[in-house]
Design an enzyme around this catalytic site. Sequence first.
Site, mmCIF file in Angstrom:
data_model
loop_
_atom_site.group_PDB
_atom_site.id
_atom_site.type_symbol
_atom_site.label_atom_id
_atom_site.label_comp_id
_atom_site.label_asym_id
_atom_site.label_seq_id
_atom_site.Cartn_x
_atom_site.Cartn_y
_atom_site.Cartn_z
ATOM 1 C CG HIS A 249 -1.626 1.437 1.161
ATOM 2 N ND1 HIS A 249 -3.414 1.854 1.033
ATOM 3 C CD2 HIS A 249 -1.593 2.339 1.976
ATOM 4 C CE1 HIS A 249 -2.941 2.887 0.991
ATOM 5 N NE2 HIS A 249 -2.490 3.051 1.334
ATOM 6 C CG ASP B 105 -12.024 2.604 6.690
ATOM 7 O OD1 ASP B 105 -11.828 3.787 7.104
ATOM 8 O OD2 ASP B 105 -11.660 3.524 5.455
ATOM 9 N NE ARG C 266 -10.216 10.368 8.991
ATOM 10 C CZ ARG C 266 -8.960 9.395 8.720
ATOM 11 N NH1 ARG C 266 -9.963 8.588 8.179
ATOM 12 N NH2 ARG C 266 -8.196 9.773 8.543
ATOM 13 C CB SER D 127 -8.248 4.369 7.447
ATOM 14 O OG SER D 127 -9.133 4.529 5.989
ATOM 15 C CE LYS E 40 -9.154 1.944 2.356
ATOM 16 N NZ LYS E 40 -9.839 3.106 3.084
#
Length: 434
Positions: A82, A161, A168, A183, A187
Amino acid sequence: MRAYDIILKKRQGQELSREEIEFFVRGYAGGEIPDYQAAAFLMAVYFRGLSFRETADLTMAMVASGETVDLSSIPGRKVDKHSTGGVGDKTTLVLAPLVAAAGVPVAKMSGRGLGHTGGTIDKLESIPGLRVSLTPQEFISQVRKIGLAVVAQSGNLVPADKKLYALRDVTATVDSVPLIASSVMSKKIAAGAEAIVLDVKVGDGAFMRTMEEARSLATTMVAIGRLVGRQTTAVISDMDQPLGFAVGNALEVREAIEALAGNGPADLVELCLVLGGHMLFLAGAAATPGEGAGRLEEVLRSGRALEKFKEMVREQGGDPKTVEEPDRLPLARHREVVVARGEGYVCAVKAKKIGRAAMLLGAGREKKEDSIDHGVGVVLHKKSGDYVKSGEALATLYASDAARIPPARREVEEAFALGVEKPPASNLIREVIG
């Protein structure tokens, strides 16, 4: 148990239990806890923070709010990667086929871009015919068949989320390290990752502008991974200037193909080898990350990574000839060269300005519902440390609408800073945590 008591407890700086966090997330995802109480909870977290244990519990509570992907039928240890987002970051397009060609299966779910950072799925969609939405069965079947699939995230993954992030966004609580970390990690875990390599960007074009911020986020995500039983490594990499030379969807696919063919920009290739080395190490396919990077260098030279990318394009319905002939990719018809107005060394190429220029040309989204133009963007001709003469090309802008060029040109002109002395070379890889 009441939402009010949980909010008050966190506002007072006390540590929440796993049961309290699970109650709150489950209640908000199910519509039993209203937005105004969730907003108060987020603000309490923003100011009071969460411990590593609380952050891990929040992560797993969000994972439990929706579907999860079971990759157990795919042989081998599944390692996900990621990136926290940057300008010109086409790393996944190179890294995924590179690692898969080395024998480590890559089952990757990626997102779309928002703001000045591009999304992998948007880039892949610039390839004619390529499908990014596969059923879970198609996704797993493809990875079992060729060792590689890169698809859009399922709509039912971590719905808590999605709800919390939307809140947010409108309550000024986006830039909270525990909330960002949970978050991201929720995922990755929901998508079936057994081990995770994180590319945490730092600098002008990154969400984390300083090393202190980047290190805090990286450390938190690594801690979450370990607490929930996932081997996790974070690589902090430079994003003061764009990665590679191309910024824009099809332009970045073209550059990724060049990298897979052995002709890619040095910084892009270096980052892919470092990240890939850690992926091979966590997968048990290399004794050290360095050994893994060495194996990937050989894979890149052999041409097997390019063939693996072509295989993925074909399996997902895209035209494999696009890989052989990148001129088949969309390219906007209007173009303008931005030239230097003075002479000297390039001291900076501000990534955020270049990303903003690409977005103004139509390559990015201001809002999630905005459409993008795959054929537009910016190609840099000079980067930090290069010497330029007055009138020499700094960048080329590509636009479908000529009216979009002037504001983009101003951003690019402001992105380049020239000086009389050559700036010291900066390290692409700033730190490895984990």
